[in-house]
Design an enzyme around this catalytic site. Structure first.
Site, short mmCIF file in Angstrom:
data_model
loop_
_atom_site.label_atom_id
_atom_site.label_comp_id
_atom_site.label_asym_id
_atom_site.label_seq_id
_atom_site.Cartn_x
_atom_site.Cartn_y
_atom_site.Cartn_z
N ASP A 386 0.83 -1.21 0.00
CA ASP A 386 0.00 0.00 0.00
C ASP A 386 0.86 1.26 0.00
O ASP A 386 0.61 2.21 -0.75
CB ASP A 386 -0.92 -0.03 1.22
CG ASP A 386 -2.28 0.57 0.92
OD1 ASP A 386 -2.57 0.79 -0.26
OD2 ASP A 386 -3.06 0.81 1.86
N ASP A 439 -8.85 -2.37 2.16
CA ASP A 439 -8.76 -1.76 3.47
C ASP A 439 -9.78 -2.33 4.45
O ASP A 439 -9.70 -2.08 5.65
CB ASP A 439 -8.97 -0.24 3.35
CG ASP A 439 -7.92 0.41 2.47
OD1 ASP A 439 -6.79 -0.08 2.45
OD2 ASP A 439 -8.25 1.37 1.75
#
Length: 544
Positions: A386, A439
């Site tokens: 990420d 997420d």
């Protein structure tokens, strides 16, 4: 059913790739501050979006959106402080030389041309213009900066770049009406929008529902397993007989491999982003969403329609299918197809969120991490993934690859569908607050594991791990939104904040309670065998 197991695995593989490709939280980039553009005195403004409201013959007309220049006077933020000013077409059109017509405080509209932007602004200001609208020669906006050797930067009027289609519309207005007035202002975004609150609740609620479903299923399977052993069955039943065939355990190798495959997939999306590719992703999302919605509805309705859920009919190719599944499937397919067809309407985000939540819950039901070791490897890899594709990819590709893919730039579409989104309700710029599936799903695997562990070890909520893992996830996501607002709406890698909170909390509690070794390697609580439980029960009865 073997076919259903294969189908679930195919959907899982596609979703994991798409999940890894969308691990970021954004709220729309309102301030475009390009650090690569040179800054110096007289040329140090931030790039802000500018509203250009028009009036034709005294009647309010279209509104256009442009971007302010690095140079010139800053544009007022409040609409009430912005004046309505007459719009005039430049002569010559590119304003690379002094305009032939004198301007009494008018806003002048000029073509991009071949001279410097500051040259146009200086000529417009000398002719008496109050602002200059520069029309780009493409449909996209362009950031107007200063050249390194420029010195004549004492510009006191604002300069705004508008896209080509906006310039054509304004030109038609000027040619077909007696007067056109414009109003320029750049409203500020609210510090917090209610959409972010609802998005936080959706993410936390999705993990909560998925964790309880996963833990309930694991406990039912454990109870059934114990019953079979107590009944003196000679052989331990197969996974298929116990109903475990639909569960896929992630291994350490697959956790690392997914990061590599997902990175390749993300680069492909970035390089080949187009309307056709977006359509392909929409089809994949519709298939996965329909399957997820069907799984959730069947599991929910089977509590009230148990007989229908346990009655089966043989269907060609698919094999044995329950009557309840057969009744629910058409609705799920139609719902998914309708969303795919009408995904661009203003309220289509509702359907996208329903399909997305159902898909995430289904994947968390199918996919398990067997122990804390796999969870640590998976989340650590996702953490690095990420950060790299949101922040560090700018060094290689000169823009954030993750954000570009999430927004669907270069495709002409409003982003990829693998996101939960809610329209910003009190933001004058509109747009959506979004959160990637990754997420929610990736930390959700760890949170669901914690509740399964708690239930199988008969722990109370406070004495277990789930409550603290859930609180850690909620706090990590909250910190993400705080960082998002502090960074003026620029996309943030949510796992940068979520992973340290959730994984750190789990590891700290396990170490403190002396259970880290068991959590790390086995992932199952210490439970006595059923025949020992039965013997202990008989001994208690004899004592009484």
């Amino acid at each position: 059913m073997d076919l259903q197991r294969v189908w679930s695995f195919v959907i899982l593989s596609a979703v994991i790739l798409l999940v890894y490709s969308t691990c970021s939280v954004t709220a729309g980039d309102i301030v475009h501050d390009d650090e690569n553009a040179p800054k110096k005195p007289g040329c140090e403004n931030n790039f802000v979006l500018v509203k250009v409201q028009t009036w034709v013959n005294g009647v309010e007309a279209s509104e256009f959106v442009g971007v302010g220049a690095r140079f010139g006077r800053t544009i007022v933020s409040k609409e009430k402080n912005a004046n309505q000013t007459r719009l005039t077409l430049a002569d010559p059109r590119d304003c690379c030389s002094a305009p032939k017509n004198k301007l009494a405080g008018d806003v002048i509209m000029v073509d991009r041309g071949k001279c410097r932007f500051t040259t146009k602004a200086n000529h417009a200001e000398a002719a008496g213009a109050s602002a200059v609208l520069i029309i780009n020669n493409q449909k996209e906006l362009y950031k107007m900066v200063c050249e390194p050797d420029e010195t004549d930067l004492n510009i006191h009027i604002p300069a705004v770049m508008l896209p080509q289609d906006a310039g054509l519309s304004l030109e038609r207005m000027l040619l077909n009406s007696s007067s056109v007035f414009v109003q320029l202002y750049s409203p500020l975004r609210p510090v917090v929008d209610i959409a972010e609150v609802f998005l936080w609740l959706m993410a936390v609620g999705t993990i909560l529902c998925a964790s309880y479903w996963s833990a309930w299923s694991a406990r039912e399977e454990a109870i059934e397993h114990d019953k079979l052993l107590k009944d003196a069955i000679d052989e331990i039943p197969s996974e298929k007989a116990m109903g475990l065939g639909g569960v896929v355990d992630i291994s350490t190798t697959s956790a690392v491999l997914f990061v590599f495959i997902a990175s390749c997939f993300l680069v492909i999306l970035y390089k080949l982003m187009s309307a056709l590719l977006i359509d392909l992703l929409v089809v994949l999302f519709c298939i996965g969403g329909a399957e997820g919605l069907q799984t959730c509805l069947v599991a929910l309705l089977s509590r009230w329609f148990r007989h229908t859920a346990e009655s089966y009919i043989k269907v060609p190719i698919l094999g044995a299918v329950s009557y309840l599944t057969l009744a629910v499937s058409p609705f799920c397919i139609v719902f998914s197809v309708l969303w795919g067809v009408y995904r661009e309407v203003s309220f289509a985000w509702i359907g996208q969120d329903i399909l997305g939540i159902a898909l995430i819950i289904t994947v968390l039901q199918i996919v398990h991490i067997p122990n804390l070791k796999v969870g640590t490897v998976l989340l650590s890899c996702a953490f690095l993934y990420d950060i790299f594709w949101v922040f560090l990819s700018k060094k290689v590709f000169h823009e954030s690859v993750m954000i570009v893919v999430a927004r669907g730039d270069k495709s002409g579409e409003d982003g990829i569908p693998m996101l939960l989104k809610i329209p910003r309700m009190f933001d004058p710029w509109g747009g959506y607050s979004i959160i990637g599936f990754g997420d929610i799903l990736l930390p959700g695997l760890l949170v669901a594991f914690s509740l399964r562990y708690d239930w199988l070890s008969n722990r109370t909520l406070r004495a277990g791990y789930f409550l603290w893992a859930m609180l850690a996830y909620g706090l990590g996501l909250l910190i993400t939104y705080v960082a998002l607002n502090l960074m003026d709406g620029h996309g943030q890698p949510a796992l940068l904040y979520i992973v340290p909170f959730t994984l750190g909390t789990f590891l700290t509690l396990g170490k403190k309670r002396g259970e880290l070794r068991n959590l790390w390697s086995r992932g199952d609580p210490d439970r006595p065998c059923p025949h020992i439980q039965l013997q202990q029960s008989h001994e208690l009865d004899e004592d009484k």
